[in-house]
Scaffold this active site. Structure first.
Site, mmCIF file in Angstrom:
data_model
loop_
_atom_site.group_PDB
_atom_site.id
_atom_site.type_symbol
_atom_site.label_atom_id
_atom_site.label_comp_id
_atom_site.label_asym_id
_atom_site.label_seq_id
_atom_site.Cartn_x
_atom_site.Cartn_y
_atom_site.Cartn_z
ATOM 1 N N GLU A 335 -13.094 -23.676 -71.777
ATOM 2 C CA GLU A 335 -12.669 -23.949 -70.436
ATOM 3 C C GLU A 335 -11.016 -23.834 -70.442
ATOM 4 O OE1 GLU A 335 -14.200 -27.825 -70.347
ATOM 5 O OE2 GLU A 335 -16.001 -27.175 -69.661
ATOM 6 N N ASP A 359 -16.452 -32.361 -76.181
ATOM 7 C CA ASP A 359 -16.165 -33.402 -74.992
ATOM 8 C C ASP A 359 -16.293 -34.725 -75.658
ATOM 9 O OD1 ASP A 359 -15.991 -31.598 -72.883
ATOM 10 O OD2 ASP A 359 -17.924 -32.373 -71.783
ATOM 11 N N HIS A 525 -11.518 -34.000 -73.846
ATOM 12 C CA HIS A 525 -11.737 -33.096 -74.867
ATOM 13 C C HIS A 525 -11.068 -33.840 -76.223
ATOM 14 C CE1 HIS A 525 -12.395 -29.736 -71.839
ATOM 15 N NE2 HIS A 525 -13.456 -30.112 -72.287
#
Length: 588
Positions: A335, A359, A525
């Site tokens: 991401e 995550d 994260h």
């Protein structure tokens, strides 16, 4: 050819001739040689080569000799200095005044000559001039003839050297954004001032259409692609398709997508570091790459709504092998979370091992686990744990299938063997991506990390008005009973890679409970590395002038520049903030 960054060793000496200096020359130079030998025999660069040291051309007793040393270091790509001495020297005359690299000073603890007095004097000069320096002073008095480096001194020298080398390895490299901001995630709003001023890095960016351009125009090595496709068919297991029936792709389409994601990996790698084979194929510009030490791929949603996702690419870039064999890993952020990418980079440069991107998804309390599974947590899991799970990609080294002394580890590529590579592949499958999330398809990575590995979870955050702050949580991976794991894991996405993590609690602050760790984590994260490296991270953060807002490292292991103590000795966290704020970024 780009040189490795080196550590410069500076033997300083009492400048008085006619007996004093002459009597100290051999001892002083031998101290420098012993430090250089310690570092070169213990530490390695990410490519596996021993770390190189440069020793000043002579002992340093006066300013001209300090200047000669400085000139040599400038030509030798020295990224940090260690000054050593067994005696009194002239403080500000012999110090290295380079403001943009780290400095450390080891003053020999002996009674014949006042090495400790010089250490205190020169550290005072460093503080006065605003040039931080780490002070190293052995706990026990040594005999003047003792050439051994005490264990406590070794530990500080190596901690300093590991962190200092990380600053040198980052300098003048790039972070490459492939795409832009993913789903409004703050970490993927890339801040060039942070990279430039704190890390000495530049930022580069390519649009994700660069992937389709290179595919359409054949800007990749076709021979490697055929070899890669054969290897993937023989070694990579396609997992169970969890999609509902109307979203399941045909076999023909899945086969096309395997070809697509392999090309994505090759193009992502070539974008980062280049590929001389492309020049042979007539693509000289693309062959150069972007000199990227770390990169990130936006993916969601503009790419993944239409094309296969980046999970395979991200997984194998962060892994230490592919169809070309065992190699060093890349550092690659899901991401395009640049801040988690930098967190991974810090970990990687300190350990030379691949990094888990995850995550920080769920806190499972003992009560919730018992309610859902009927199982009572025990051992390291007794206080609860965190579910670390990325949305589809993770280094295969994160399986924990590599071993050392019979225990699961994540280790440097030069220690890895083919049997461990096969174990990682055998314990991983690649299910078709969840098409409710990833409409364009692709293949996610699914495995379970082995338990009982010491790990450190790290996150860099940006705080408006302050700048970057770092948080660190040391702990252990867990192995839950199989039925408990499946019950909990299936409540999320069973096609993604899972790590169960129990942080080490201290009973205070953010580490009063596992819930408090989760509640104080600064972003969605975290970067997870093998080993308890919190102390090294704290040392590195102090070099970069990044305060640490949360950690569970024992106080006796904290090693920062000496002038940090002048900002206060009782509340070390507040003193750290004040020191970093006053001194400002390393490269500003």
């Amino acid at each position: 050819m780009i040189q490795h960054p080196r550590i410069g060793i500076r033997p300083t000496i009492d400048g008085r001739r006619q007996g004093v200096r002459e009597s100290l020359e051999v001892q002083t130079m031998n101290m420098a040689k012993s430090v250089a030998d310690l570092i070169s025999s213990t530490l390695k660069y990410p490519d596996g080569e021993p770390v190189e040291c440069v020793i000043s051309p002579s002992t340093i007793g006066r300013v001209p000799e300090a200047a000669a040393s400085h000139e040599l270091f400038k030509k030798s790509n020295v990224c940090a200095t260690i000054t050593v001495t067994p005696c009194w020297c002239y403080g500000s005359e012999t110090m290295d005044m380079s403001p943009d690299i780290p400095h450390a000073i080891w003053g020999f603890n002996g009674t014949e000559r006042p090495g400790a007095v010089y250490l205190a004097a020169v550290l005072a000069s460093h503080a006065q001039k605003g040039i931080p320096a780490f002070g190293i002073y052995g706990r026990d008095v040594q005999e003047a003839s003792d050439t051994a480096i005490p264990e406590d001194v070794k530990e500080k020298l190596l901690r300093y050297a590991r962190a200092a080398l990380a600053t040198g390895l980052m300098r003048d490299t790039a972070y490459l954004s492939m795409g832009s901001v993913s789903m409004g995630i703050g970490g993927s709003i890339v801040n060039p001032d942070f990279f430039q001023e704190y890390l000495g890095m530049r930022n580069e960016s390519v649009d994700m259409t660069e992937f389709t351009r290179r595919m359409d125009r054949g800007i990749y090595d076709p021979e490697e692609f055929e070899r890669a496709l054969k290897w993937v068919k023989e070694n990579v297991k396609e997992g169970f398709d969890h999609n509902r029936e109307d979203l399941v792709l045909s076999r023909e389409e899945k086969d096309r997508q395997w070809e697509f994601v392999i090309k994505m990996f090759m193009i992502g790698r070539d974008l980062m570091v280049g590929n001389p084979r492309l020049a042979e194929l007539g693509f000289e510009e693309e062959a150069v790459g972007h000199h990227a030490l770390v990169a990130g791929f936006q993916g969601q949603r503009q790419w993944t709504d239409h094309f296969p996702n980046g999970d395979f690419m991200e997984t194998f870039l962060n892994t230490q092998f592919d169809w070309n064999g065992i190699r060093k890993p890349f550092v690659f952020a899901t991401e395009n979370d640049s801040l988690n990418g930098v967190s991974m980079l810090f970990n990687y440069l300190l350990t030379n091992t691949p990094q888990i991107f995850a995550d920080v998804r769920t806190y499972w309390s003992p009560e919730a686990v018992e309610r859902v599974t009927g199982y009572t947590l025990e051992g390291r899991a007794a206080a609860g744990f965190l579910h670390l799970i990325n949305s589809g990609s993770c280094t295969l080294d994160g399986t924990g299938q590599a071993t050392r002394d019979g225990k699961p580890v994540m280790k440097p590529f030069w220690e890895l063997d083919e049997s461990e590579v096969q174990a990682m592949l055998e314990n991983t499958d690649f299910p078709p991506a969840n098409r409710e999330y990833f409409r364009g398809g692709g293949f996610s990575t699914r495995f379970l990390t082995k338990g009982d590995m010491p790990v450190t979870m790290v996150r860099l955050n940006l705080l408006k008005g302050v700048g970057p702050v770092l948080q660190i949580a040391e702990g252990y991976t867990l192995e839950l009973p199989e039925d408990v794991h499946h019950t909990l894991d299936n409540r999320t996405d069973p096609g993604w890679p899972t790590t169960w993590f129990a942080p080490r609690l201290t009973g205070k602050g953010a580490f009063k409970s596992v819930y408090d760790v989760m509640n104080n984590w600064g972003a969605n994260h975290g970067a997870i590395t093998y080993g308890h490296i919190g102390a090294d991270l704290i040392t590195l953060a102090s070099m970069l002038r990044i305060p640490v807002n949360m950690h569970n490292v024992p106080e006796e292991d904290i090693f920062r520049p000496k002038n940090w103590s002048l900002f206060g000795t009782e509340d070390l966290e507040s003193a750290d903030y004040r020191a970093c704020q006053l001194l400002g970024p390393l490269h500003k």
